[in-house]
Design a protein around this motif. Structure first.
Motif, PDB file in Angstrom:
ATOM      1  N   LEU A  19       0.798  -1.211   0.000  1.00  0.00           N
ATOM      2  CA  LEU A  19       0.000   0.000   0.000  1.00  0.00           C
ATOM      3  C   LEU A  19       0.839   1.274   0.000  1.00  0.00           C
ATOM      4  N   GLN A  20       2.123   1.167   0.286  1.00  0.00           N
ATOM      5  CA  GLN A  20       2.965   2.357   0.347  1.00  0.00           C
ATOM      6  C   GLN A  20       3.332   2.840  -1.043  1.00  0.00           C
ATOM      7  N   GLU A  21       3.405   4.148  -1.172  1.00  0.00           N
ATOM      8  CA  GLU A  21       3.845   4.769  -2.418  1.00  0.00           C
ATOM      9  C   GLU A  21       5.330   4.479  -2.613  1.00  0.00           C
ATOM     10  N   PRO A  22       5.765   4.357  -3.868  1.00  0.00           N
ATOM     11  CA  PRO A  22       7.206   4.193  -4.081  1.00  0.00           C
ATOM     12  C   PRO A  22       7.947   5.438  -3.598  1.00  0.00           C
ATOM     13  N   THR A  23       9.099   5.240  -2.995  1.00  0.00           N
ATOM     14  CA  THR A  23       9.848   6.375  -2.461  1.00  0.00           C
ATOM     15  C   THR A  23      10.791   6.934  -3.517  1.00  0.00           C
ATOM     16  N   LYS A  24      11.040   8.213  -3.405  1.00  0.00           N
ATOM     17  CA  LYS A  24      11.990   8.876  -4.294  1.00  0.00           C
ATOM     18  C   LYS A  24      13.349   8.871  -3.603  1.00  0.00           C
TER      19      LYS A  24
ATOM     20  N   GLN B 253      16.695  10.372  -1.993  1.00  0.00           N
ATOM     21  CA  GLN B 253      16.908  11.598  -1.235  1.00  0.00           C
ATOM     22  C   GLN B 253      17.710  12.604  -2.050  1.00  0.00           C
ATOM     23  N   ASN B 254      17.405  13.893  -1.861  1.00  0.00           N
ATOM     24  CA  ASN B 254      18.200  14.923  -2.522  1.00  0.00           C
ATOM     25  C   ASN B 254      19.434  15.231  -1.669  1.00  0.00           C
ATOM     26  N   SER B 255      20.274  16.118  -2.169  1.00  0.00           N
ATOM     27  CA  SER B 255      21.557  16.386  -1.514  1.00  0.00           C
ATOM     28  C   SER B 255      21.381  16.936  -0.095  1.00  0.00           C
ATOM     29  N   TYR B 256      20.389  17.768   0.121  1.00  0.00           N
ATOM     30  CA  TYR B 256      20.155  18.315   1.463  1.00  0.00           C
ATOM     31  C   TYR B 256      19.839  17.200   2.458  1.00  0.00           C
ATOM     32  N   TRP B 257      18.967  16.272   2.078  1.00  0.00           N
ATOM     33  CA  TRP B 257      18.575  15.202   2.996  1.00  0.00           C
ATOM     34  C   TRP B 257      19.728  14.240   3.263  1.00  0.00           C
ATOM     35  N   LEU B 258      20.578  14.017   2.279  1.00  0.00           N
ATOM     36  CA  LEU B 258      21.764  13.183   2.500  1.00  0.00           C
ATOM     37  C   LEU B 258      22.700  13.854   3.499  1.00  0.00           C
ATOM     38  N   TRP B 259      22.892  15.151   3.320  1.00  0.00           N
ATOM     39  CA  TRP B 259      23.746  15.907   4.248  1.00  0.00           C
ATOM     40  C   TRP B 259      23.138  15.899   5.649  1.00  0.00           C
ATOM     41  N   LEU B 260      21.834  16.101   5.743  1.00  0.00           N
ATOM     42  CA  LEU B 260      21.174  16.137   7.047  1.00  0.00           C
ATOM     43  C   LEU B 260      21.275  14.785   7.755  1.00  0.00           C
ATOM     44  N   ALA B 261      21.164  13.692   7.007  1.00  0.00           N
ATOM     45  CA  ALA B 261      21.287  12.364   7.616  1.00  0.00           C
ATOM     46  C   ALA B 261      22.665  12.181   8.251  1.00  0.00           C
ATOM     47  N   ASP B 262      23.704  12.715   7.622  1.00  0.00           N
ATOM     48  CA  ASP B 262      25.062  12.610   8.159  1.00  0.00           C
ATOM     49  C   ASP B 262      25.309  13.540   9.343  1.00  0.00           C
ATOM     50  N   ASN B 263      24.568  14.651   9.403  1.00  0.00           N
ATOM     51  CA  ASN B 263      24.871  15.689  10.401  1.00  0.00           C
ATOM     52  C   ASN B 263      23.776  15.947  11.419  1.00  0.00           C
TER      53      ASN B 263
ATOM     54  N   LYS C 197      29.176  19.723  -2.849  1.00  0.00           N
ATOM     55  CA  LYS C 197      29.413  18.895  -4.029  1.00  0.00           C
ATOM     56  C   LYS C 197      29.346  17.382  -3.782  1.00  0.00           C
ATOM     57  N   PRO C 198      29.988  16.829  -2.741  1.00  0.00           N
ATOM     58  CA  PRO C 198      29.905  15.376  -2.553  1.00  0.00           C
ATOM     59  C   PRO C 198      28.476  14.882  -2.340  1.00  0.00           C
ATOM     60  N   PHE C 199      27.670  15.672  -1.661  1.00  0.00           N
ATOM     61  CA  PHE C 199      26.284  15.284  -1.420  1.00  0.00           C
ATOM     62  C   PHE C 199      25.461  15.391  -2.706  1.00  0.00           C
ATOM     63  N   GLU C 200      25.756  16.401  -3.507  1.00  0.00           N
ATOM     64  CA  GLU C 200      25.063  16.550  -4.787  1.00  0.00           C
ATOM     65  C   GLU C 200      25.422  15.415  -5.740  1.00  0.00           C
ATOM     66  N   GLN C 201      26.675  14.984  -5.724  1.00  0.00           N
ATOM     67  CA  GLN C 201      27.087  13.865  -6.575  1.00  0.00           C
ATOM     68  C   GLN C 201      26.403  12.567  -6.151  1.00  0.00           C
ATOM     69  N   GLU C 202      26.341  12.333  -4.850  1.00  0.00           N
ATOM     70  CA  GLU C 202      25.679  11.126  -4.341  1.00  0.00           C
ATOM     71  C   GLU C 202      24.188  11.146  -4.679  1.00  0.00           C
ATOM     72  N   ALA C 203      23.556  12.321  -4.551  1.00  0.00           N
ATOM     73  CA  ALA C 203      22.133  12.443  -4.888  1.00  0.00           C
ATOM     74  C   ALA C 203      21.904  12.178  -6.376  1.00  0.00           C
ATOM     75  N   ALA C 204      22.799  12.663  -7.221  1.00  0.00           N
ATOM     76  CA  ALA C 204      22.676  12.428  -8.664  1.00  0.00           C
ATOM     77  C   ALA C 204      22.806  10.941  -8.982  1.00  0.00           C
ATOM     78  N   LYS C 205      23.733  10.264  -8.300  1.00  0.00           N
ATOM     79  CA  LYS C 205      23.908   8.809  -8.492  1.00  0.00           C
ATOM     80  C   LYS C 205      22.635   8.067  -8.123  1.00  0.00           C
ATOM     81  N   ARG C 206      22.085   8.416  -6.979  1.00  0.00           N
ATOM     82  CA  ARG C 206      20.874   7.729  -6.507  1.00  0.00           C
ATOM     83  C   ARG C 206      19.686   8.008  -7.430  1.00  0.00           C
ATOM     84  N   LYS C 207      19.612   9.211  -7.955  1.00  0.00           N
ATOM     85  CA  LYS C 207      18.524   9.549  -8.879  1.00  0.00           C
ATOM     86  C   LYS C 207      18.657   8.755 -10.162  1.00  0.00           C
TER      87      LYS C 207
END
Length: 96
Positions: free
Chosen positions: A30-35, A37-47, A80-90
């Motif tokens: 029943l759950q919607e597929p998840t998108k 994370q963008n670069s901000y959320w990746l950074w926030l998870a680390d910090n 930049k590192p977070f933006e690169q990781e977000a681009a990879k995941r996308k």
């Protein structure tokens, strides 16, 4: 379950009540597929832990406000590192 999904897509005029998950597998369906994370959320998870200490509270509103201020103040090189990781995941998500 199939009738409920058809209703959600606009195929039925009279919609049944959404089914209540009977078990973990049905709840996952029943759950919607998840998108990814963008670069901000990746950074926030680390910090998040250090920002919560700095904010003096682990409330989402306090942490989010301070995190947003810090993210805006960061340079492009720091982001930049977070933006690169977000681009990879996308890219991986778009292949699926």
């Amino acid at each position: 379950l199939a009738k409920w999904f058809a209703c959600q897509q606009g195929h039925l005029i009279r919609c049944p009540e959404p089914p209540q998950p009977e078990n973990r597998a049905m709840a996952a369906e029943l759950q919607e597929p998840t998108k990814p994370q963008n670069s901000y959320w990746l950074w926030l998870a680390d910090n998040r832990e250090s920002i919560a200490k700095e904010a003096g509270s682990s409330k989402g509103s306090a942490v989010g406000k301070l995190a947003g201020e810090k993210w805006k103040a960061m340079s492009a090189a720091q982001k930049k590192p977070f933006e690169q990781e977000a681009a990879k995941r996308k890219a991986v998500d778009e292949l699926q």
